[in-house]
Write a protein that holds these residues in place. Structure first.
Motif, PDB file in Angstrom:
ATOM      1  N   PHE A 126     -88.664  15.624  -0.677  1.00 40.16           N
ATOM      2  CA  PHE A 126     -87.882  14.384  -0.611  1.00 40.16           C
ATOM      3  C   PHE A 126     -87.414  14.082   0.820  1.00 40.16           C
ATOM      4  O   PHE A 126     -86.418  13.393   1.021  1.00 40.16           O
ATOM      5  CB  PHE A 126     -86.664  14.445  -1.540  1.00 40.16           C
ATOM      6  CG  PHE A 126     -87.010  14.545  -2.996  1.00 40.16           C
ATOM      7  CD1 PHE A 126     -87.109  13.406  -3.780  1.00 40.16           C
ATOM      8  CD2 PHE A 126     -87.241  15.774  -3.591  1.00 40.16           C
ATOM      9  CE1 PHE A 126     -87.427  13.492  -5.126  1.00 40.16           C
ATOM     10  CE2 PHE A 126     -87.565  15.867  -4.939  1.00 40.16           C
ATOM     11  CZ  PHE A 126     -87.662  14.730  -5.713  1.00 40.16           C
ATOM     12  N   SER A 127     -88.148  14.598   1.806  1.00 37.41           N
ATOM     13  CA  SER A 127     -87.715  14.478   3.196  1.00 37.41           C
ATOM     14  C   SER A 127     -87.628  13.022   3.646  1.00 37.41           C
ATOM     15  O   SER A 127     -88.451  12.183   3.274  1.00 37.41           O
ATOM     16  CB  SER A 127     -88.685  15.224   4.106  1.00 37.41           C
ATOM     17  OG  SER A 127     -88.338  15.039   5.467  1.00 37.41           O
ATOM     18  N   GLY A 131     -92.362  13.120  10.642  1.00 37.24           N
ATOM     19  CA  GLY A 131     -93.137  14.323  10.908  1.00 37.24           C
ATOM     20  C   GLY A 131     -93.353  15.191   9.693  1.00 37.24           C
ATOM     21  O   GLY A 131     -93.958  16.264   9.797  1.00 37.24           O
ATOM     22  N   THR A 132     -92.914  14.757   8.517  1.00 35.84           N
ATOM     23  CA  THR A 132     -93.117  15.518   7.282  1.00 35.84           C
ATOM     24  C   THR A 132     -94.526  15.254   6.755  1.00 35.84           C
ATOM     25  O   THR A 132     -94.909  14.106   6.523  1.00 35.84           O
ATOM     26  CB  THR A 132     -92.097  15.107   6.206  1.00 35.84           C
ATOM     27  OG1 THR A 132     -90.781  15.330   6.700  1.00 35.84           O
ATOM     28  CG2 THR A 132     -92.306  15.906   4.924  1.00 35.84           C
ATOM     29  N   GLN A 133     -95.292  16.321   6.570  1.00 38.74           N
ATOM     30  CA  GLN A 133     -96.653  16.143   6.075  1.00 38.74           C
ATOM     31  C   GLN A 133     -96.635  15.805   4.591  1.00 38.74           C
ATOM     32  O   GLN A 133     -95.847  16.337   3.815  1.00 38.74           O
ATOM     33  CB  GLN A 133     -97.503  17.392   6.315  1.00 38.74           C
ATOM     34  CG  GLN A 133     -98.986  17.175   5.950  1.00 38.74           C
ATOM     35  CD  GLN A 133     -99.904  18.235   6.517  1.00 38.74           C
ATOM     36  OE1 GLN A 133     -99.457  19.187   7.157  1.00 38.74           O
ATOM     37  NE2 GLN A 133    -101.203  18.080   6.314  1.00 38.74           N
ATOM     38  N   LEU A 134     -97.531  14.924   4.194  1.00 33.92           N
ATOM     39  CA  LEU A 134     -97.674  14.552   2.794  1.00 33.92           C
ATOM     40  C   LEU A 134     -98.397  15.666   2.036  1.00 33.92           C
ATOM     41  O   LEU A 134     -99.245  16.369   2.594  1.00 33.92           O
ATOM     42  CB  LEU A 134     -98.441  13.244   2.657  1.00 33.92           C
ATOM     43  CG  LEU A 134     -97.662  11.920   2.793  1.00 33.92           C
ATOM     44  CD1 LEU A 134     -96.805  11.670   1.564  1.00 33.92           C
ATOM     45  CD2 LEU A 134     -96.819  11.872   4.054  1.00 33.92           C
ATOM     46  N   THR A 140     -93.921  12.585 -10.803  1.00 32.17           N
ATOM     47  CA  THR A 140     -92.479  12.467 -11.036  1.00 32.17           C
ATOM     48  C   THR A 140     -92.032  11.002 -10.998  1.00 32.17           C
ATOM     49  O   THR A 140     -90.989  10.668 -11.551  1.00 32.17           O
ATOM     50  CB  THR A 140     -91.681  13.242  -9.978  1.00 32.17           C
ATOM     51  OG1 THR A 140     -91.909  12.650  -8.687  1.00 32.17           O
ATOM     52  CG2 THR A 140     -92.079  14.711  -9.957  1.00 32.17           C
ATOM     53  N   GLU A 141     -92.813  10.154 -10.306  1.00 38.29           N
ATOM     54  CA  GLU A 141     -92.503   8.736 -10.125  1.00 38.29           C
ATOM     55  C   GLU A 141     -91.184   8.519  -9.383  1.00 38.29           C
ATOM     56  O   GLU A 141     -90.599   7.433  -9.430  1.00 38.29           O
ATOM     57  CB  GLU A 141     -92.501   7.980 -11.456  1.00 38.29           C
ATOM     58  CG  GLU A 141     -93.844   8.020 -12.158  1.00 38.29           C
ATOM     59  CD  GLU A 141     -93.859   7.245 -13.463  1.00 38.29           C
ATOM     60  OE1 GLU A 141     -92.935   6.438 -13.689  1.00 38.29           O
ATOM     61  OE2 GLU A 141     -94.785   7.444 -14.257  1.00 38.29           O
ATOM     62  N   THR A 142     -90.715   9.543  -8.680  1.00 41.65           N
ATOM     63  CA  THR A 142     -89.504   9.419  -7.865  1.00 41.65           C
ATOM     64  C   THR A 142     -89.837   8.713  -6.550  1.00 41.65           C
ATOM     65  O   THR A 142     -91.000   8.467  -6.229  1.00 41.65           O
ATOM     66  CB  THR A 142     -88.906  10.803  -7.602  1.00 41.65           C
ATOM     67  OG1 THR A 142     -89.965  11.698  -7.197  1.00 41.65           O
ATOM     68  CG2 THR A 142     -88.255  11.365  -8.864  1.00 41.65           C
ATOM     69  N   ASP A 143     -88.781   8.382  -5.790  1.00 41.73           N
ATOM     70  CA  ASP A 143     -88.976   7.569  -4.582  1.00 41.73           C
ATOM     71  C   ASP A 143     -89.961   8.185  -3.596  1.00 41.73           C
ATOM     72  O   ASP A 143     -90.635   7.459  -2.860  1.00 41.73           O
ATOM     73  CB  ASP A 143     -87.637   7.342  -3.879  1.00 41.73           C
ATOM     74  CG  ASP A 143     -86.742   6.372  -4.629  1.00 41.73           C
ATOM     75  OD1 ASP A 143     -87.238   5.704  -5.562  1.00 41.73           O
ATOM     76  OD2 ASP A 143     -85.547   6.276  -4.287  1.00 41.73           O
ATOM     77  N   ASN A 144     -90.018   9.507  -3.552  1.00 43.59           N
ATOM     78  CA  ASN A 144     -90.914  10.162  -2.590  1.00 43.59           C
ATOM     79  C   ASN A 144     -92.377  10.106  -3.042  1.00 43.59           C
ATOM     80  O   ASN A 144     -93.263  10.577  -2.323  1.00 43.59           O
ATOM     81  CB  ASN A 144     -90.489  11.605  -2.351  1.00 43.59           C
ATOM     82  CG  ASN A 144     -90.573  12.469  -3.585  1.00 43.59           C
ATOM     83  OD1 ASN A 144     -90.173  12.032  -4.677  1.00 43.59           O
ATOM     84  ND2 ASN A 144     -91.091  13.676  -3.451  1.00 43.59           N
ATOM     85  N   LEU A 160     -98.221   1.654   4.852  1.00 46.44           N
ATOM     86  CA  LEU A 160     -97.692   2.287   3.646  1.00 46.44           C
ATOM     87  C   LEU A 160     -96.309   2.838   3.950  1.00 46.44           C
ATOM     88  O   LEU A 160     -96.160   3.800   4.713  1.00 46.44           O
ATOM     89  CB  LEU A 160     -98.616   3.415   3.177  1.00 46.44           C
ATOM     90  CG  LEU A 160     -99.822   3.017   2.301  1.00 46.44           C
ATOM     91  CD1 LEU A 160    -100.722   2.008   3.002  1.00 46.44           C
ATOM     92  CD2 LEU A 160    -100.615   4.251   1.903  1.00 46.44           C
ATOM     93  N   LYS A 161     -95.299   2.222   3.346  1.00 46.98           N
ATOM     94  CA  LYS A 161     -93.908   2.598   3.583  1.00 46.98           C
ATOM     95  C   LYS A 161     -93.390   3.456   2.431  1.00 46.98           C
ATOM     96  O   LYS A 161     -93.546   3.104   1.262  1.00 46.98           O
ATOM     97  CB  LYS A 161     -93.047   1.344   3.721  1.00 46.98           C
ATOM     98  CG  LYS A 161     -91.584   1.618   4.058  1.00 46.98           C
ATOM     99  CD  LYS A 161     -90.815   0.307   4.216  1.00 46.98           C
ATOM    100  CE  LYS A 161     -89.369   0.547   4.583  1.00 46.98           C
ATOM    101  NZ  LYS A 161     -88.625  -0.734   4.736  1.00 46.98           N
ATOM    102  N   VAL A 162     -92.758   4.582   2.782  1.00 49.46           N
ATOM    103  CA  VAL A 162     -92.168   5.452   1.767  1.00 49.46           C
ATOM    104  C   VAL A 162     -90.920   4.780   1.209  1.00 49.46           C
ATOM    105  O   VAL A 162     -90.062   4.300   1.967  1.00 49.46           O
ATOM    106  CB  VAL A 162     -91.800   6.826   2.368  1.00 49.46           C
ATOM    107  CG1 VAL A 162     -91.294   7.763   1.267  1.00 49.46           C
ATOM    108  CG2 VAL A 162     -92.997   7.445   3.079  1.00 49.46           C
ATOM    109  N   MET A 163     -90.791   4.779  -0.117  1.00 53.38           N
ATOM    110  CA  MET A 163     -89.701   4.042  -0.753  1.00 53.38           C
ATOM    111  C   MET A 163     -88.446   4.887  -0.963  1.00 53.38           C
ATOM    112  O   MET A 163     -87.655   4.623  -1.874  1.00 53.38           O
ATOM    113  CB  MET A 163     -90.184   3.468  -2.089  1.00 53.38           C
ATOM    114  CG  MET A 163     -91.260   2.419  -1.928  1.00 53.38           C
ATOM    115  SD  MET A 163     -90.733   1.015  -0.901  1.00 53.38           S
ATOM    116  CE  MET A 163     -89.496   0.267  -1.963  1.00 53.38           C
ATOM    117  N   ASN A 164     -88.238   5.924  -0.135  1.00 55.81           N
ATOM    118  CA  ASN A 164     -86.962   6.644  -0.176  1.00 55.81           C
ATOM    119  C   ASN A 164     -86.052   6.108   0.919  1.00 55.81           C
ATOM    120  O   ASN A 164     -86.412   5.192   1.661  1.00 55.81           O
ATOM    121  CB  ASN A 164     -87.169   8.162  -0.059  1.00 55.81           C
ATOM    122  CG  ASN A 164     -87.786   8.581   1.265  1.00 55.81           C
ATOM    123  OD1 ASN A 164     -87.772   7.836   2.253  1.00 55.81           O
ATOM    124  ND2 ASN A 164     -88.337   9.787   1.304  1.00 55.81           N
TER     125      ASN A 164
END
Length: 265
Positions: A126-127, A131-134, A140-144, A160-164
């Protein structure tokens, strides 16, 4: 074409290759994405009216023009052509455009699921730190595991934007062109080609994400089936671990994309 044993002249990161003779023979020149007038083609070693076959990186389109400055008759290619004689374009090219070319109209929040493992693309831990590798992980369908596809223009290119809460963008680490370079979170830069991905069909309702700068696709390392396996770029060799379903996130449900179509909610 006229010279089956001629020289090779390759741009640093070519997205298309051009040959003086059919069947990818003769003088070979590789060019990156861009537009090329007669003078520019000749500077790279392409003789006027001397192209007979070509190779195109998946996610790009080559347009040949029979006059300088992108004028006159034209012929577009999104796949390799062993001989352009069939298109009545043999030895007729005097200018060229090489452009990104993907599936358009797919903006919105998505869940990205790997074809081989059936696990989702995921920001590890959930970083919210750049610099966090995918990785891939169970659904889980969570924001990350949610990514906003932001289309750039009308050529099937997306950021592609992370939705967290971090709101980072996906990019290829260090702007690398190498196989195995990490897919990671980055601070957004609208002009960074390593943060732009071309969406292309892989068949059977699956898709590839082509890194625009390198022409390589997003895949899971070592074709792993495991949670926490790393996401990276790799040369496209039709590997199943580099194919994905791209599904809209619809609140508490996910709409599954059928063959050749991405559903809206």
């Amino acid at each position: 074409g006229t010279n089956p044993t001629g020289p090779t002249n390759i741009a640093e990161h070519p997205k298309a290759y051009f040959y003086a003779d059919c069947d990818f023979a003769g003088d070979e020149v590789g060019l990156d994405e861009g537009t090329y007038t007669s003078a520019q083609l000749q500077a790279y070693g392409i003789k006027m009216n001397d192209i007979s076959s070509l190779k195109v990186t998946n996610g790009f389109k080559v347009t040949l023009y029979d006059n300088d400055d992108f004028a006159g008759a034209s012929q577009a290619y999104t796949a390799n052509s062993t001989c352009v004689v069939a298109d009545n374009f043999n030895d007729k090219c005097e200018s060229i455009k090489i452009e990104a070319s993907g599936i358009t109209g797919v903006s919105g929040t998505k869940i990205i699921t790997n074809r081989k493992s059936a696990k989702n693309l995921d920001v590890a831990g959930f970083s919210i730190i750049a610099g966090t590798q995918l990785i891939q992980y169970n659904t889980t369908e969570t924001d990350n595991q949610r990514f906003a596809f932001e289309e750039i223009g009308t050529t099937g290119v997306y950021r592609l934007k992370v939705m967290n809460e971090g709101g980072k963008y996906l990019g290829i680490r260090n702007n690398s062109y190498d196989d195995g370079a990490a897919l990671e979170t980055q601070d957004g830069n609208a002009n960074a080609l390593n943060q732009q991905f071309i969406l292309v069909e892989a068949g059977d309702g699956f898709y590839k994400l082509v890194a625009r700068h390198s022409g390589k696709i997003v895949e899971i390392s070592n074709a792993s089936m495991d949670n926490d396996a790393l996401a990276q770029q790799w040369t496209d060799n039709s590997q199943v671990c580099g194919q994905w379903t791209i599904n809209y996130y619809c609140g508490t449900t996910v709409s599954i994309a059928p063959t050749s179509k991405v559903l809206t909610c």
